[in-house]
Write a protein that holds these residues in place. Structure first.
Motif, short mmCIF file in Angstrom:
data_model
loop_
_atom_site.label_atom_id
_atom_site.label_comp_id
_atom_site.label_asym_id
_atom_site.label_seq_id
_atom_site.Cartn_x
_atom_site.Cartn_y
_atom_site.Cartn_z
N THR A 69 0.82 -1.23 0.00
CA THR A 69 0.00 0.00 0.00
C THR A 69 0.86 1.27 0.00
O THR A 69 2.09 1.21 0.03
N GLY A 70 0.19 2.40 0.00
CA GLY A 70 0.84 3.71 -0.08
C GLY A 70 1.98 3.89 0.91
O GLY A 70 3.01 4.49 0.57
N SER A 71 1.82 3.38 2.11
CA SER A 71 2.88 3.54 3.12
C SER A 71 4.18 2.89 2.64
O SER A 71 5.28 3.34 2.99
N MET A 74 5.94 5.30 0.48
CA MET A 74 6.65 6.27 1.33
C MET A 74 7.95 5.66 1.83
O MET A 74 9.04 6.24 1.73
N PHE A 96 0.56 12.38 7.83
CA PHE A 96 1.46 11.70 6.92
C PHE A 96 2.86 12.32 6.89
O PHE A 96 3.84 11.61 6.67
N ARG A 99 4.37 10.69 9.79
CA ARG A 99 4.80 9.32 9.46
C ARG A 99 6.13 9.33 8.70
O ARG A 99 7.00 8.50 8.92
N VAL A 143 4.27 16.28 1.84
CA VAL A 143 3.01 15.63 1.45
C VAL A 143 2.23 16.63 0.59
O VAL A 143 1.91 17.73 1.04
N ALA A 145 -0.87 16.24 -0.74
CA ALA A 145 -2.29 16.30 -0.34
C ALA A 145 -2.39 15.65 1.04
O ALA A 145 -2.35 14.43 1.15
N THR A 147 -4.08 14.14 3.68
CA THR A 147 -5.40 13.53 3.83
C THR A 147 -5.98 13.75 5.23
O THR A 147 -7.19 13.66 5.42
N ASP A 172 4.81 12.95 -1.49
CA ASP A 172 3.70 12.01 -1.31
C ASP A 172 2.51 12.54 -2.10
O ASP A 172 2.02 13.64 -1.84
N VAL A 174 -0.30 10.49 -2.55
CA VAL A 174 -1.28 9.41 -2.36
C VAL A 174 -2.70 9.93 -2.60
O VAL A 174 -3.52 9.25 -3.22
N THR A 175 -3.01 11.14 -2.13
CA THR A 175 -4.38 11.64 -2.25
C THR A 175 -4.52 12.68 -3.37
O THR A 175 -5.54 13.33 -3.50
N GLN A 197 -5.77 3.36 -4.02
CA GLN A 197 -7.17 3.33 -3.54
C GLN A 197 -7.83 4.69 -3.40
O GLN A 197 -8.91 4.79 -2.83
N LYS A 198 -7.16 5.75 -3.90
CA LYS A 198 -7.76 7.07 -3.72
C LYS A 198 -8.27 7.55 -5.08
O LYS A 198 -9.29 7.06 -5.55
C1 LIG Z 1 -1.21 11.23 2.17
C2 LIG Z 1 -1.10 9.78 2.51
N1 LIG Z 1 0.11 9.19 2.53
C3 LIG Z 1 0.25 7.89 2.82
C4 LIG Z 1 -0.83 7.10 3.09
C5 LIG Z 1 -0.63 5.66 3.44
O1 LIG Z 1 -1.25 4.85 2.49
P1 LIG Z 1 -1.76 3.38 2.88
O2 LIG Z 1 -2.80 3.53 3.92
O3 LIG Z 1 -2.29 2.90 1.55
O4 LIG Z 1 -0.59 2.60 3.34
C6 LIG Z 1 -2.10 7.64 3.09
C7 LIG Z 1 -3.30 6.83 3.41
O5 LIG Z 1 -4.36 7.33 3.65
C8 LIG Z 1 -2.24 9.03 2.78
O6 LIG Z 1 -3.44 9.60 2.76
#
Ligand SMILES: Cc1ncc(COP(=O)(O)O)c(C=O)c1O
Length: 390
Positions: A69-71, A74, A96, A99, A143, A145, A147, A172, A174-175, A197-198
């Motif tokens: 997944t997105g993490s 990262m 994020f 993180r 980041v 966007a 989230t 990042d 992701v969003t 998934q976004k």
């Molecule tokens: C901006 C952002 N970065 C990273 C992630 C992490 O993605 P994942 O939950 O798919 O691991 C998310 C998840 O919502 C996110 O919104």
């Protein structure tokens, strides 16, 4: 007798992700399996890389989906670029960014945090100051966007400043990828990742990633091995590149799904897709305002894809979310960290960003909010959104 299992309900996914998935993507997920080294799969990998480049707006050869997944996107960016003893400047204005700084520390590197109040952007001037004050920093991580807050980070000026200082820029998306402009090459982004998934509207499970020439050069010049075996791009690129050397078994079905999702993005056209997200965000914002609800993110920097809505004083956060879910099948998200209990997070991403969803959510809020002590004029939200859409 086997125990009966629960059938998942059908939902309208208007939370922070996942978003709803197009039937074509769902059908692609059910395509019969082939092997991860089958020549036909290799053709699909090539098309995926080509469409990912078109979506990231980059010519970067090293552009591929990480199998997680997105993490993991990262983590892949940071573990490949950072070595123990390095320094990284990280924008921290939400979950994020926090993180990212955590991962920087786990790489044995030192994060220099540029903090901003949640909901606000990281000011370009603050990045310029940090570059001056931490000349040893190898990269800047931001980041695009956030989230957790709905803040939309501007990147162009920062891209130029980071390049002038001869540092790397990691972003990042992701969003944002597939929902609002992401221009990897024009904005001088060196390494960038996203999630499926976004705004790409595919189930969670892959993390599109792209590395430019300067990031690849930093990877080649490492003194130490990448800490993570699984995310070591120097090995992953041998599977996704010319050599096709086995590294791990690619999640075949997820790759089928992503490819179909990327084809849908290409068919719609990036610009048209961005305009769709903008239009529905503006309609939602107008409708919310008519119901006395406002967005929490900084004015002028509010995302089209994720709307953090301030919860009116005294209104029960979870009560409203549960009513939307139980009575209308609509999922919205709650706040995270310091914003827990003070915002709802409404995502309008990918397939979920439709006129019908905006109008349905507003009419559902018009029915639910008065029960929780927030008076509204019936029809006001829908009318305001309708006017914005007209
Ligand atoms: C901006 C952002 N970065 C990273 C992630 C992490 O993605 P994942 O939950 O798919 O691991 C998310 C998840 O919502 C996110 O919104």
């Amino acid at each position: 007798m086997p125990t009966p299992t629960t059938t998942p309900p059908t939902r309208i996914l208007l939370g922070p992700g996942p978003s709803n998935v197009h039937p074509r993507v769902l059908r692609a997920l059910a395509t019969p399996l082939i092997g991860h080294l089958d020549p036909a799969f290799i053709e699909l990998m090539e098309e995926t890389k080509r469409l990912l480049r078109a979506t990231f707006l980059t010519a970067n050869t090293l552009t591929l989906p990480i199998s997680a997944t997105g993490s993991a996107g990262m983590e892949a960016c940071l573990v490949n670029l950072l070595e123990p003893g390095d320094t990284a400047i990280v924008g921290v204005n939400g979950v994020f960014g926090t993180r990212m700084a955590d991962i920087v520390e786990r790489c044995g590197a030192t994060p220099v945090r540029i903090e901003a109040t949640w909901g606000r952007i990281i000011e370009p001037d603050a990045v310029v100051r940090a570059l001056r004050d931490a000349p040893q920093a190898k990269l800047v991580a931001l980041v695009h966007a956030e989230t957790s807050t709905g803040a939309w980070q501007p990147l162009e000026e920062i891209g130029r400043a980071v390049r002038n200082a001869d540092r790397l820029l990691v972003v990042d998306t992701v969003t944002s990828l597939g929902g609002c402009p992401v221009r990897v090459d024009d904005w001088l982004i060196d390494a960038c990742y996203s999630g499926t998934q976004k705004c790409l509207s595919c189930p969670p499970g892959l993390a599109p990633l792209t590395f430019g020439a300067r990031a690849i050069d930093a990877l080649r010049r490492r003194r130490t091995r990448v800490q993570s075996w699984y995310l070591d791009l120097s090995m992953i690129e041998r599977y996704w590149g010319e050599e096709r050397v086995y590294h791990h078994t690619a999640p075949i079905s997820m790759n089928y799904g992503l490819l179909e999702a990327l084809r849908l993005v290409a068919e719609e056209g990036l610009e048209a897709r961005w305009r769709r997200h903008e239009r529905h965000h503006l309609a939602l914002k107008a409708g919310l305002a008519a119901l006395g609800l406002e967005l929490a993110a900084q004015d002028g920097h509010q995302l089209w894809t994720l709307n953090a809505v301030r919860i009116p004083t005294g209104v029960d956060d979870a009560g409203v979310r549960n009513a939307l879910l139980d009575e209308f099948g609509i999922e919205i998200g709650g706040g995270l960290g310091p914003m827990k209990g003070s915002v709802w997070r409404v995502g309008l991403m990918g397939e979920s960003s439709t006129e019908a969803n905006v109008l349905l959510l507003l009419s559902a809020l018009e029915r639910v909010l008065p029960r929780f002590g927030h008076a509204v004029r019936a029809g006001a939200g829908v009318a305001a959104a309708g006017a914005a859409l007209a």
